[in-house]
Design a protein around this motif. Structure first.
Motif, PDB file in Angstrom:
ATOM      1  N   VAL A 608       0.834  -1.204   0.000  1.00 40.31           N
ATOM      2  CA  VAL A 608       0.000   0.000   0.000  1.00 40.31           C
ATOM      3  C   VAL A 608       0.865   1.249   0.000  1.00 40.31           C
ATOM      4  CG1 VAL A 608      -1.673   1.314   1.350  1.00 40.31           C
ATOM      5  CG2 VAL A 608      -1.942  -1.154   1.123  1.00 40.31           C
ATOM      6  N   ILE A 609       1.939   1.260   0.818  1.00 40.47           N
ATOM      7  CA  ILE A 609       2.826   2.433   0.880  1.00 40.47           C
ATOM      8  C   ILE A 609       3.494   2.675  -0.464  1.00 40.47           C
ATOM      9  CG2 ILE A 609       4.921   3.334   1.960  1.00 40.47           C
ATOM     10  CD1 ILE A 609       4.115   1.803   4.496  1.00 40.47           C
ATOM     11  N   VAL A 610       3.999   1.622  -1.078  1.00 39.26           N
ATOM     12  CA  VAL A 610       4.643   1.762  -2.387  1.00 39.26           C
ATOM     13  C   VAL A 610       3.657   2.280  -3.416  1.00 39.26           C
ATOM     14  CG1 VAL A 610       5.741   0.491  -4.266  1.00 39.26           C
ATOM     15  CG2 VAL A 610       6.362  -0.022  -1.898  1.00 39.26           C
ATOM     16  N   LEU A 611       2.445   1.761  -3.369  1.00 40.05           N
ATOM     17  CA  LEU A 611       1.431   2.189  -4.333  1.00 40.05           C
ATOM     18  C   LEU A 611       1.077   3.659  -4.141  1.00 40.05           C
ATOM     19  CD1 LEU A 611      -0.519   1.427  -6.587  1.00 40.05           C
ATOM     20  CD2 LEU A 611      -2.158   0.700  -4.849  1.00 40.05           C
ATOM     21  N   ILE A 612       0.953   4.104  -2.873  1.00 44.01           N
ATOM     22  CA  ILE A 612       0.634   5.513  -2.608  1.00 44.01           C
ATOM     23  C   ILE A 612       1.755   6.416  -3.114  1.00 44.01           C
ATOM     24  CG2 ILE A 612       0.299   7.205  -0.768  1.00 44.01           C
ATOM     25  CD1 ILE A 612      -1.157   5.041   0.817  1.00 44.01           C
ATOM     26  N   ALA A 613       3.024   6.009  -2.873  1.00 45.07           N
ATOM     27  CA  ALA A 613       4.160   6.813  -3.343  1.00 45.07           C
ATOM     28  C   ALA A 613       4.156   6.922  -4.865  1.00 45.07           C
ATOM     29  CB  ALA A 613       5.467   6.193  -2.847  1.00 45.07           C
ATOM     30  N   MET A 614       3.890   5.806  -5.532  1.00 47.00           N
ATOM     31  CA  MET A 614       3.847   5.844  -6.993  1.00 47.00           C
ATOM     32  C   MET A 614       2.716   6.732  -7.486  1.00 47.00           C
ATOM     33  SD  MET A 614       4.557   1.810  -7.842  1.00 47.00           S
ATOM     34  CE  MET A 614       4.318   2.064  -9.594  1.00 47.00           C
ATOM     35  N   GLU A 615       1.586   6.682  -6.816  1.00 39.91           N
ATOM     36  CA  GLU A 615       0.467   7.531  -7.217  1.00 39.91           C
ATOM     37  C   GLU A 615       0.807   9.013  -7.024  1.00 39.91           C
ATOM     38  OE1 GLU A 615      -2.825   6.147  -4.960  1.00 39.91           O
ATOM     39  OE2 GLU A 615      -3.290   4.491  -6.333  1.00 39.91           O
ATOM     40  N   MET A 616       1.538   9.346  -5.935  1.00 39.70           N
ATOM     41  CA  MET A 616       1.919  10.744  -5.700  1.00 39.70           C
ATOM     42  C   MET A 616       2.873  11.238  -6.775  1.00 39.70           C
ATOM     43  SD  MET A 616       2.341  10.797  -1.535  1.00 39.70           S
ATOM     44  CE  MET A 616       2.810  12.525  -1.544  1.00 39.70           C
ATOM     45  N   VAL A 617       3.820  10.389  -7.178  1.00 44.31           N
ATOM     46  CA  VAL A 617       4.755  10.778  -8.243  1.00 44.31           C
ATOM     47  C   VAL A 617       4.009  11.014  -9.544  1.00 44.31           C
ATOM     48  CG1 VAL A 617       6.684   9.971  -9.652  1.00 44.31           C
ATOM     49  CG2 VAL A 617       6.725   9.622  -7.183  1.00 44.31           C
ATOM     50  N   VAL A 618       3.114  10.127  -9.853  1.00 42.63           N
ATOM     51  CA  VAL A 618       2.335  10.283 -11.082  1.00 42.63           C
ATOM     52  C   VAL A 618       1.481  11.540 -11.022  1.00 42.63           C
ATOM     53  CG1 VAL A 618       0.507   9.259 -12.479  1.00 42.63           C
ATOM     54  CG2 VAL A 618       2.334   7.818 -11.581  1.00 42.63           C
ATOM     55  N   ALA A 619       0.861  11.792  -9.854  1.00 44.41           N
ATOM     56  CA  ALA A 619       0.023  12.983  -9.711  1.00 44.41           C
ATOM     57  C   ALA A 619       0.851  14.254  -9.856  1.00 44.41           C
ATOM     58  CB  ALA A 619      -0.676  12.954  -8.356  1.00 44.41           C
ATOM     59  N   PHE A 620       2.081  14.281  -9.280  1.00 46.53           N
ATOM     60  CA  PHE A 620       2.953  15.454  -9.400  1.00 46.53           C
ATOM     61  C   PHE A 620       3.344  15.693 -10.859  1.00 46.53           C
ATOM     62  CE2 PHE A 620       7.242  17.311  -9.510  1.00 46.53           C
ATOM     63  CZ  PHE A 620       7.009  18.504  -8.827  1.00 46.53           C
ATOM     64  N   GLY A 621       3.663  14.614 -11.577  1.00 44.41           N
ATOM     65  CA  GLY A 621       4.011  14.758 -12.989  1.00 44.41           C
ATOM     66  C   GLY A 621       2.856  15.298 -13.804  1.00 44.41           C
ATOM     67  N   ILE A 622       1.660  14.816 -13.491  1.00 38.08           N
ATOM     68  CA  ILE A 622       0.487  15.318 -14.207  1.00 38.08           C
ATOM     69  C   ILE A 622       0.266  16.797 -13.913  1.00 38.08           C
ATOM     70  CG2 ILE A 622      -2.035  15.111 -14.376  1.00 38.08           C
ATOM     71  CD1 ILE A 622      -1.703  12.120 -13.883  1.00 38.08           C
ATOM     72  N   GLY A 623       0.494  17.238 -12.637  1.00 39.10           N
ATOM     73  CA  GLY A 623       0.338  18.647 -12.278  1.00 39.10           C
ATOM     74  C   GLY A 623       1.304  19.552 -13.021  1.00 39.10           C
ATOM     75  N   VAL A 624       2.577  19.118 -13.101  1.00 36.43           N
ATOM     76  CA  VAL A 624       3.584  19.917 -13.824  1.00 36.43           C
ATOM     77  C   VAL A 624       3.206  20.020 -15.297  1.00 36.43           C
ATOM     78  CG1 VAL A 624       5.995  19.985 -14.559  1.00 36.43           C
ATOM     79  CG2 VAL A 624       5.428  19.378 -12.201  1.00 36.43           C
ATOM     80  N   ALA A 625       2.796  18.929 -15.873  1.00 39.42           N
ATOM     81  CA  ALA A 625       2.412  18.943 -17.283  1.00 39.42           C
ATOM     82  C   ALA A 625       1.234  19.885 -17.523  1.00 39.42           C
ATOM     83  CB  ALA A 625       2.068  17.538 -17.740  1.00 39.42           C
ATOM     84  N   CYS A 626       0.274  19.888 -16.609  1.00 41.96           N
ATOM     85  CA  CYS A 626      -0.874  20.788 -16.748  1.00 41.96           C
ATOM     86  C   CYS A 626      -0.448  22.252 -16.644  1.00 41.96           C
ATOM     87  CB  CYS A 626      -1.909  20.463 -15.670  1.00 41.96           C
ATOM     88  SG  CYS A 626      -2.735  18.875 -15.912  1.00 41.96           S
ATOM     89  N   LEU A 627       0.504  22.557 -15.737  1.00 45.19           N
ATOM     90  CA  LEU A 627       0.987  23.934 -15.587  1.00 45.19           C
ATOM     91  C   LEU A 627       1.675  24.427 -16.848  1.00 45.19           C
ATOM     92  CD1 LEU A 627       1.470  26.395 -13.775  1.00 45.19           C
ATOM     93  CD2 LEU A 627       3.556  25.280 -12.939  1.00 45.19           C
ATOM     94  N   VAL A 628       2.570  23.621 -17.410  1.00 51.09           N
ATOM     95  CA  VAL A 628       3.269  24.003 -18.642  1.00 51.09           C
ATOM     96  C   VAL A 628       2.276  24.196 -19.778  1.00 51.09           C
ATOM     97  CG1 VAL A 628       4.933  23.223 -20.366  1.00 51.09           C
ATOM     98  CG2 VAL A 628       5.403  22.860 -17.937  1.00 51.09           C
TER      99      VAL A 628
END
Length: 710
Positions: A608-628
């Protein structure tokens, strides 16, 4: 060969007994329990080599290679209770080794290993009778689909079958042809799992047998359930239907748990008996009559009934597949003749015990599926359709059971299908057909097997419970000191010395009824039946003062006792060392633990911890892409606005330019003298020429400004 290392200690320490005064205390071990453990330990046999041995419990000390379905399931249950679930699963693997490709499970399985020179063998012999049991030779042929599926060899990945001449089996597996087993399998397997330590191996085996049980129950509901309509309409309101409820029928007495000496068979086998007597038919194999040791068995019903049983067995062996309720030709005849039921052989019966066993097994199969979902062995989505089918079957089998209720007598009754010879059927075989059934209203103990399943109508339970406690009357069964007589108290019994003419107390019947009473919340009465059974086995008075620690040292494990004299029945080689009776005694002595299991979490906490960390990384990447992307869109929008403003200015000035600039089209001009001259517009250079206007074009001004910056 027996497993000699399974001593009483090896079978595990006994658990807490039931809370009755006549049962031993927690730390005491009675002589009855010691002897029962010893007999069960010595009953375990293995046949085959080390690569694939078959482990099974023999029905008695002197019989080898015979695996009885009902006895094996009960013995496996007690082994699991004694913390030997490994052996319990092995017993079931051997039992299911005879399962056909169509899901069929036989009543009897026979194991034989013959030496290369064919002069020596171990296990079951190819004989008509093995002790009091029918032998494999009686079941001389098996239709396609019923043949036991043998394990695959190294050269073959597909499973072979026993009829394949190319398959060289190290162990021969024979079965009782199309004679099916009573369907207790799902119930036993669920309880074996509950009573085990529920290790990974136990869960693996539960999953293994779940898929085998699905095939077995599919066979029962598709191939055995017929369109016959039972005669009784006294059904609980909760189970009423607009259309007639179908019924599941047995095709031979050996498919039931009713003793062969029951008076029921003289009524149920009337059609068969008439044919046998009209044709002068009698059984003989190689001109050999029925062996003396079979006739001397306590449950031998007499030549008349036994010949009818063997005649019916021969009919089923010759036409077993044609007698299927799912046979396509039979379906066509059924639709063309407007009949509810067709049969090749002249016997079909709706058995109370068989129907109750199926009803409970259908519900228990649903529970096994839910456990495997909770254990993450099968997914909820993939099992939805299977579970939905199992739910519909469970409801249908429950209705089939309730349809056997006889309200006038307050109990359940077997029903025989009224088969009549139908000569109009265009087939090479004479067919029997019927559209109704008749209740066999006899006061026999097997009527109470309906309580093996939980009944939804409390009135039914109360009525049958009162009959168990009544001392007089036709439908009363507490006729003597011990319970339960196989026939009602109001019956008249012959005064002959033949054992079959007297009522008996049967341990298997008492076992099922005591557990059935508990299923229906009659716990006190269930304990009373259980205590009475143990007191009889120990030779103690049936009272609260009896203490099983005073059990006689010479007790014998017979399958039944004479109800009036309390003498063990059975003088044959298997009569007094029944492993089934020993298993029943132990199961009554040792308490079940609470039936429960723990669901597995969907995934582990670390995952569960690994999955949450991976989801946070993916969410951060999506946020940066949306900003650009947003910044780029804003720049594009600003550039579009400047372009739109320029085009608006251009459109306003375009009209003015058209007025100032003459058209390049030729025109006639008139001078002051009135003379006309043909000239080309724009040919003269004036103060507002195109060149001059072009210099003031805003675009060119913008270009010059950027090309020559200040």
């Amino acid at each position: 060969m027996p497993i000699e290392t399974l001593s009483s200690e090896a079978l595990g320490a006994h658990g807490a007994p039931y809370g009755t005064s006549s049962l031993p205390q927690e730390n005491s071990e009675t002589s009855l329990e010691i002897r029962a453990r010893s007999l069960l330990a010595s009953s375990v046999r293995t046949i085959g080599d080390g690569s694939h041995p078959y482990i099974y419990p023999t029905p008695c000390e002197s019989i080898n290679g015979v695996v009885d379905s009902t006895a094996t399931l009960i013995i496996a249950r007690i082994f699991s209770k004694l913390q030997r679930s490994d052996l319990a699963w092995n017993f079931l693997i051997t039992l299911f080794s005879a399962q056909g490709s169509n899901g069929f499970l036989p009543r009897y399985v026979y194991l034989n290993r013959t030496a290369i020179e064919e002069s020596a063998f171990e296990g079951a012999a190819w004989e008509d009778f093995i002790g009091p049991y029918p032998g494999p030779k009686l079941f001389h042929s098996s239709p396609e689909g019923y043949v036991p599926q043998l394990p695959a060899t190294k050269k073959k990945k597909k499973r072979a079958n026993a009829n394949d001449p190319k398959y060289e089996a190290k162990v021969n597996i024979w079965s009782s042809n199309t004679i099916m087993a009573p369907p207790y399998h799902a119930t036993s397997i669920l309880e074996i799992f509950y009573l085990s330590n529920q290790t990974t191996n136990d869960v693996n085996n539960l999953q293994l047998f779940y898929h085998k049980l699905l095939k077995w129950h599919e066979y029962l509901h598709k191939n055995v359930v017929s369109n016959c309509s039972a005669s009784s309409i006294d059904i609980d309101q909760n189970h009423e239907e607009a259309n007639p409820v179908p019924c599941i029928t047995v095709r031979h007495p050996w498919e039931t748990e009713i003793d062969m000496t029951s008076p029921l068979w003289s009524d149920a086998l009337q059609n068969v008996t008439k044919i046998v007597e009209a044709e002068g038919w009698s059984w003989n194999s190689d001109l050999t009559p029925i062996p003396a040791h079979v006739k001397s068995s306590f449950d031998y019903p007499g030549d008349r009934t036994y010949n009818s049983i063997l005649y019916l067995l021969q009919c089923l062996s010759d036409h077993g597949e044609e007698n299927n309720a799912n046979n396509e030709n039979m379906k066509k005849e059924q639709s063309s003749n407007n009949e509810h039921f067709h049969s090749v052989c002249p016997f079909q019966m709706i058995d109370v015990g068989f129907t109750a066993a199926l009803s409970k097994a259908d519900a228990d199969l649903l529970q096994i599926g839910q456990i495997l979902v909770d254990k993450n062995r099968i997914t909820q989505h993939s099992s939805w359709e299977v579970m939905a089918d199992a739910t519909r079957r469970s409801h249908r089998s429950k209705r089939m059971l309730h349809q056997l209720w006889g309200s006038d007598k307050g109990t359940f009754f077997n029903q025989v299908v009224n088969l009549q010879l139908n000569s109009s059927v265009t087939n090479s075989n004479d067919r029997y057909s019927s559209n109704d059934t008749t209740q066999i209203k006899l006061p026999i103990g097997s009527n109470f097997l309906a309580m093996w399943d939980r009944l939804s109508n409390s009135t039914m339970v109360e009525s049958m419970s009162s009959q168990l406690l009544q001392h007089s009357g036709q439908f009363s069964f507490y006729c003597g000191e011990y319970m339960l007589w196989s026939r009602g108290c109001g019956e008249s019994y012959a005064t002959t010395e033949e054992e079959s003419s007297w009522p008996s107390i049967q341990f298997l019947l008492n076992y099922h009824i005591s557990k059935g009473l508990k299923h229906n919340k009659e716990v006190g009465l269930g304990h009373f039946v259980q205590s009475s059974t143990l007191n009889l086995l120990c030779g103690l008075p049936n009272s609260d003062e009896s203490d099983l620690t005073n059990c006689l040292q010479s007790q014998q494990f017979s399958r039944a006792y004479n109800a009036t004299s309390q003498i063990p029945l059975g003088k044959d080689e298997c009569g007094l060392t029944s492993t089934l009776t020993a298993a029943i005694a132990l199961d009554m002595l040792i308490a079940d633990k609470v039936f429960r299991y723990e669901s597995e979490p969907p995934i582990s906490s670390s995952s569960v911890i690994v999955l949450i960390a991976m989801e946070m990384v993916v969410a951060f990447g999506i946020g940066v892409a949306c900003l650009v992307l947003s910044l780029n869109l804003m720049r594009r929008a600003k550039a579009d606005e400047e372009g739109d403003a320029f085009f608006e200015i251009r459109e306003e000035r375009q009209g003015e330019e058209e007025l100032l600039v003459r058209s390049p089209v030729e025109s006639d001009t008139e001078d002051m003298g009135g003379n006309h001259h043909d000239v080309m517009a724009g040919s003269e250079t004036g103060p507002w020429s195109l060149e001059l206007i072009s210099r003031f074009n805003p675009m060119k001004l913008w270009e010059r400004r950027h090309m020559h910056p200040q």
